[in-house]
Design a protein around this motif. Structure first.
Motif, PDB file in Angstrom:
ATOM      1  N   SER A  39      52.501   3.043  21.457  1.00  0.00           N
ATOM      2  CA  SER A  39      54.168   2.652  20.358  1.00  0.00           C
ATOM      3  C   SER A  39      55.206   2.268  21.429  1.00  0.00           C
ATOM      4  CB  SER A  39      54.467   2.824  19.382  1.00  0.00           C
ATOM      5  OG  SER A  39      55.089   4.080  19.511  1.00  0.00           O
ATOM      6  N   PRO A  42      54.383  -1.007  25.295  1.00  0.00           N
ATOM      7  CA  PRO A  42      53.844  -2.311  24.746  1.00  0.00           C
ATOM      8  C   PRO A  42      53.711  -3.028  26.037  1.00  0.00           C
ATOM      9  CG  PRO A  42      56.223  -1.848  24.024  1.00  0.00           C
ATOM     10  CD  PRO A  42      56.199  -0.726  24.868  1.00  0.00           C
ATOM     11  N   CYS A  61      52.630  -3.788  11.629  1.00  0.00           N
ATOM     12  CA  CYS A  61      54.208  -2.632  11.982  1.00  0.00           C
ATOM     13  C   CYS A  61      54.778  -3.596  13.016  1.00  0.00           C
ATOM     14  CB  CYS A  61      53.687  -1.628  12.645  1.00  0.00           C
ATOM     15  SG  CYS A  61      55.381  -0.178  12.737  1.00  0.00           S
ATOM     16  N   ARG A  73      59.268  -4.606  18.675  1.00  0.00           N
ATOM     17  CA  ARG A  73      57.937  -4.068  18.942  1.00  0.00           C
ATOM     18  C   ARG A  73      57.427  -4.427  17.730  1.00  0.00           C
ATOM     19  NH1 ARG A  73      58.787   1.624  21.366  1.00  0.00           N
ATOM     20  NH2 ARG A  73      60.481   0.461  22.381  1.00  0.00           N
ATOM     21  N   TRP A  74      56.170  -4.961  18.778  1.00  0.00           N
ATOM     22  CA  TRP A  74      55.664  -5.210  17.503  1.00  0.00           C
ATOM     23  C   TRP A  74      53.312  -4.776  17.672  1.00  0.00           C
ATOM     24  CZ3 TRP A  74      51.578  -9.495  17.553  1.00  0.00           C
ATOM     25  CH2 TRP A  74      51.984 -10.230  18.679  1.00  0.00           C
ATOM     26  N   SER A  75      52.822  -4.142  16.092  1.00  0.00           N
ATOM     27  CA  SER A  75      51.554  -4.329  16.655  1.00  0.00           C
ATOM     28  C   SER A  75      50.456  -4.803  16.124  1.00  0.00           C
ATOM     29  CB  SER A  75      51.554  -2.977  16.538  1.00  0.00           C
ATOM     30  OG  SER A  75      51.535  -2.218  15.111  1.00  0.00           O
ATOM     31  N   THR A  76      49.454  -5.076  16.368  1.00  0.00           N
ATOM     32  CA  THR A  76      48.391  -5.922  15.382  1.00  0.00           C
ATOM     33  C   THR A  76      47.122  -4.449  14.727  1.00  0.00           C
ATOM     34  OG1 THR A  76      47.241  -6.198  16.978  1.00  0.00           O
ATOM     35  CG2 THR A  76      48.543  -8.106  16.753  1.00  0.00           C
ATOM     36  N   TRP A  81      50.026  -2.760  20.909  1.00  0.00           N
ATOM     37  CA  TRP A  81      51.749  -2.735  21.236  1.00  0.00           C
ATOM     38  C   TRP A  81      52.140  -3.940  21.740  1.00  0.00           C
ATOM     39  CZ3 TRP A  81      54.878  -1.089  17.148  1.00  0.00           C
ATOM     40  CH2 TRP A  81      54.635  -0.368  15.851  1.00  0.00           C
ATOM     41  N   TYR A  82      52.823  -4.301  21.152  1.00  0.00           N
ATOM     42  CA  TYR A  82      53.451  -5.491  22.039  1.00  0.00           C
ATOM     43  C   TYR A  82      54.827  -5.454  21.704  1.00  0.00           C
ATOM     44  CZ  TYR A  82      49.041  -7.230  21.697  1.00  0.00           C
ATOM     45  OH  TYR A  82      47.081  -7.559  21.476  1.00  0.00           O
ATOM     46  N   SER A  83      55.765  -5.640  22.902  1.00  0.00           N
ATOM     47  CA  SER A  83      57.373  -6.279  22.687  1.00  0.00           C
ATOM     48  C   SER A  83      58.105  -7.455  23.229  1.00  0.00           C
ATOM     49  CB  SER A  83      57.726  -5.131  23.430  1.00  0.00           C
ATOM     50  OG  SER A  83      57.855  -5.666  25.114  1.00  0.00           O
ATOM     51  N   GLN A 229      47.597   1.786  28.196  1.00  0.00           N
ATOM     52  CA  GLN A 229      47.627   0.705  27.674  1.00  0.00           C
ATOM     53  C   GLN A 229      45.756   0.524  28.162  1.00  0.00           C
ATOM     54  OE1 GLN A 229      50.076  -2.247  30.048  1.00  0.00           O
ATOM     55  NE2 GLN A 229      51.371  -1.772  28.338  1.00  0.00           N
TER      56      GLN A 229
END
Length: 239
Positions: A39, A42, A61, A73-76, A81-83, A229
């Motif tokens: 996390s 990301p 999240c 910051r979010w996730s699938t 994770w991505y930001s 990553q």
């Protein structure tokens, strides 16, 4: 001649149980540390991509960092994770995030954090902030169990309690190292192990904990994010 007394029968079962408890606590902490590291590194994203993922019910999240600027910051999933580094019109994005997360069939976990606390942590916060539903209770409990074991068990081999205290508090990975090395190295099992000739004192533990923190920051600066990553991509493709 009196018969020679043998070792207590219950000692070995207790040692076996303690060994398995160490293994379980270590696995929990490694799992939490792995999710936390994923996390922290990301990929770049946009608010539009987050909203599209929310409407598709793919987000698990979202971490909303309050501060200047506001960051998301979010996730699938626990591995991806991505930001969004700079959020314009944060109030509108916050309202839409809450509304769309409540409308989703599977409500994502929404975490609110403050940037100032992230930049100046006063305690090892990562075990209590693992971004996965229910994980802070599990991983934080394992960290507290390791800390209580360090404070209440017999004299550690590799260093005194002050040295381990610094490694727990500043070094961030002290609990993992303690479960791996104390009271004997985990790979020794129940076999006896020779004592350490020069165990760490409090000052040595403090210096080592600072070095571990600097090493972690240096690894992050030299491209560990790309390796993390790449590993996440590999694990995500496994059925």
């Amino acid at each position: 001649m009196y018969p020679q007394e043998g070792p207590p029968v219950m000692r070995v079962p207790f040692r076996i149980a303690a060994l398995w408890i160490r293994v379980v606590l270590l696995v929990i902490l490694l799992w939490g540390a792995f999710l936390t590291v994923l996390s922290i590194f990301p990929r770049e994203s946009t608010v539009a991509e987050l909203q599209a993922a929310l409407r598709a019910d793919q987000v698990t999240c979202v971490i909303f960092f309050e501060g200047d600027p506001v960051r998301l910051r979010w996730s699938t999933g626990p591995l991806l994770w991505y930001s969004v580094d700079r959020v314009t019109d944060a109030a509108r994005v916050r309202r839409e995030l809450v509304r769309e997360s409540e409308a989703a069939d599977q409500h994502p976990l929404v975490i609110w954090r403050w940037t100032s606390n992230q930049n100046n942590p006063r305690y090892p916060s990562w075990p209590f902030q693992v971004p996965f539903p229910g994980a802070p209770w599990i991983v934080g409990g394992a960290w507290l169990a390791a800390l209580l074991t360090m404070l209440g068990a017999g004299q550690p081999r590799w260093g005194n309690r002050w040295a381990w205290f610094w490694l727990f508090w500043v070094g961030e990975v002290g609990a993992i190292l303690f479960l791996l090395l104390e009271p004997r190295s985990l790979w020794y099992g129940l076999e006896p192990q020779k004592p350490i000739l020069s165990p760490m004192r409090g000052g040595h533990g403090c210096v080592l904990s600072i070095c571990l923190s600097l090493v972690g920051a240096g690894l992050a600066a030299t491209g560990i994010s790309r390796a993390i990553q790449a590993l996440a991509d590999l694990l995500a493709t496994v059925p």
